[in-house]
Motif scaffolding. Structure first.
Motif, short mmCIF file in Angstrom:
data_model
loop_
_atom_site.label_atom_id
_atom_site.label_comp_id
_atom_site.label_asym_id
_atom_site.label_seq_id
_atom_site.Cartn_x
_atom_site.Cartn_y
_atom_site.Cartn_z
N ASN A 92 4.11 10.50 -6.17
CA ASN A 92 2.84 10.82 -6.05
C ASN A 92 1.98 9.56 -5.81
O ASN A 92 0.50 9.54 -5.84
CB ASN A 92 2.35 11.63 -7.46
CG ASN A 92 3.07 13.03 -7.13
OD1 ASN A 92 3.20 13.39 -6.24
ND2 ASN A 92 3.47 13.19 -8.48
N GLY A 93 2.59 8.25 -5.63
CA GLY A 93 1.76 7.33 -5.33
C GLY A 93 1.05 6.65 -6.33
O GLY A 93 0.02 5.92 -6.57
N VAL A 94 1.93 6.96 -7.46
CA VAL A 94 1.21 6.60 -8.68
C VAL A 94 2.42 5.51 -9.51
O VAL A 94 3.28 5.57 -9.55
CB VAL A 94 0.96 7.52 -9.99
CG1 VAL A 94 0.88 7.01 -11.16
CG2 VAL A 94 0.17 8.90 -9.49
N ILE A 95 1.82 4.18 -9.97
CA ILE A 95 2.43 3.07 -10.31
C ILE A 95 2.21 3.09 -11.98
O ILE A 95 0.97 3.74 -12.39
CB ILE A 95 2.50 1.95 -9.86
CG1 ILE A 95 0.92 1.34 -9.85
CG2 ILE A 95 2.91 2.12 -8.48
CD1 ILE A 95 0.84 0.10 -9.61
N GLU A 142 0.78 -1.27 -0.01
CA GLU A 142 -0.04 0.02 -0.01
C GLU A 142 0.82 1.35 -0.02
O GLU A 142 0.22 2.29 -0.56
CB GLU A 142 -1.07 -0.19 1.28
CG GLU A 142 -0.37 0.00 2.59
CD GLU A 142 -1.14 -0.01 3.60
OE1 GLU A 142 -0.94 0.46 4.82
OE2 GLU A 142 -2.21 -0.78 3.68
N ARG A 143 2.25 1.11 0.66
CA ARG A 143 2.78 2.44 0.60
C ARG A 143 3.00 2.72 -0.89
O ARG A 143 3.49 4.08 -1.03
CB ARG A 143 4.13 2.22 1.26
CG ARG A 143 4.12 2.04 2.72
CD ARG A 143 5.08 1.42 3.43
NE ARG A 143 5.38 -0.02 3.17
CZ ARG A 143 6.02 -0.77 3.72
NH1 ARG A 143 7.15 -0.17 4.49
NH2 ARG A 143 6.30 -2.00 3.52
N LEU A 144 3.09 2.05 -1.76
CA LEU A 144 3.33 2.34 -3.34
C LEU A 144 2.25 3.21 -3.90
O LEU A 144 2.53 3.90 -5.03
CB LEU A 144 3.69 1.22 -4.12
CG LEU A 144 4.85 0.31 -3.81
CD1 LEU A 144 4.98 -0.86 -4.68
CD2 LEU A 144 6.33 1.14 -3.99
N SER A 145 1.28 3.41 -3.20
CA SER A 145 0.17 4.11 -3.44
C SER A 145 -0.08 5.32 -2.78
O SER A 145 -1.29 6.01 -2.82
CB SER A 145 -1.30 3.14 -3.64
OG SER A 145 -1.07 2.16 -4.30
N GLN A 146 0.87 5.66 -2.07
CA GLN A 146 0.65 7.07 -1.04
C GLN A 146 1.59 7.87 -1.57
O GLN A 146 2.71 7.54 -2.19
CB GLN A 146 0.89 6.51 0.43
CG GLN A 146 0.18 5.52 1.01
CD GLN A 146 0.75 5.03 2.34
OE1 GLN A 146 1.81 5.41 2.96
NE2 GLN A 146 -0.04 4.13 2.89
N ARG A 147 1.08 9.30 -1.55
CA ARG A 147 1.76 10.32 -1.78
C ARG A 147 3.05 10.59 -0.83
O ARG A 147 2.59 10.55 0.42
CB ARG A 147 0.88 11.44 -2.02
CG ARG A 147 1.41 12.89 -2.49
CD ARG A 147 0.61 13.94 -2.64
NE ARG A 147 0.98 15.29 -3.13
CZ ARG A 147 1.48 15.52 -4.15
NH1 ARG A 147 1.14 14.71 -5.12
NH2 ARG A 147 2.16 16.86 -4.50
N CYS A 148 3.99 11.05 -1.12
CA CYS A 148 5.39 11.22 -0.24
C CYS A 148 5.18 12.71 0.42
O CYS A 148 4.85 13.60 -0.39
CB CYS A 148 6.57 10.91 -0.84
SG CYS A 148 6.71 9.12 -1.29
N ALA A 149 5.83 12.95 1.29
CA ALA A 149 5.79 14.18 2.05
C ALA A 149 7.09 14.72 1.67
O ALA A 149 7.94 14.15 1.25
CB ALA A 149 6.08 13.91 3.51
N PRO A 150 7.18 16.29 1.43
CA PRO A 150 8.37 16.55 1.18
C PRO A 150 9.34 16.47 1.93
O PRO A 150 9.39 16.20 3.16
CB PRO A 150 8.26 18.37 0.96
CG PRO A 150 6.39 18.31 1.03
CD PRO A 150 6.28 17.13 1.69
#
Length: 165
Positions: free
Chosen positions: A140-143, A12-20
């Motif tokens: 951006n959580g996009v694959i 699920e982490r691959l679908s999450q937007r990252c923090a700066p």
């Protein structure tokens, strides 16, 4: 040298937007990400692919042709992109064994911070631009599968699931 574990879909982490990134990215983490990318025979590796949910990635699109060009992009921003997209097959270290057709702009202008804190802006085209966009998507959580229409996505996921050990 440490080889980090690369997360694989459907983590699920691959679908999450990252923090700066605020502050600095540790040199040892950058080195470990490059070591991991090279060991996996990749050309790019985004922080969330190794479980670090921050906006940065490493890439080296020339190392396989004996022309190393390692780069680290921290808090990258795509400032401009060519309007006409080009479709190419893409592979991803987080979706091993699967090649997906993805349509992307051929050229982009990117602004980013380097590990030493300097801010850069440059134009990239061809495979280098594609690699940047692929890794930027991860932030951006996009694959790559997210670029497909629903029937194609289902077919690829079905094939991927069957091929997984």
């Amino acid at each position: 040298m440490s080889i980090l574990q690369i997360l694989t879909w459907p983590d699920e982490r691959l679908s999450q937007r990252c923090a700066p990134v605020e502050g600095i990215v540790p040199d040892d983490l950058i080195r470990d990400m490059f070591d991991t990318m090279y060991a996996a025979k990749g050309r790019g590796l985004a922080a969330p692919q190794v479980g670090v949910m921050q906006r940065f990635f490493v890439m080296d699109v020339g190392w396989k042709e004996a022309t190393p060009s390692p780069m680290v992009m921290i808090n990258p921003v795509i400032m401009a992109a060519e309007r006409v997209p080009v479709e190419m097959e893409e592979v991803c270290l987080s979706i091993p064994g699967l090649s997906v057709p993805v349509s992307r702009p051929k050229a982009v202008t990117v602004q980013w911070t380097a590990p030493e804190g300097d801010i850069h802006m440059a134009d990239f085209d061809g495979f280098e631009a594609r690699c940047i966009q692929h890794e930027f998507d991860h932030l951006n959580g996009v694959i790559s599968l997210d670029h497909l229409d629903e029937p194609s996505r289902i077919a690829c996921l079905t094939a991927y699931e069957k091929a997984r050990p």
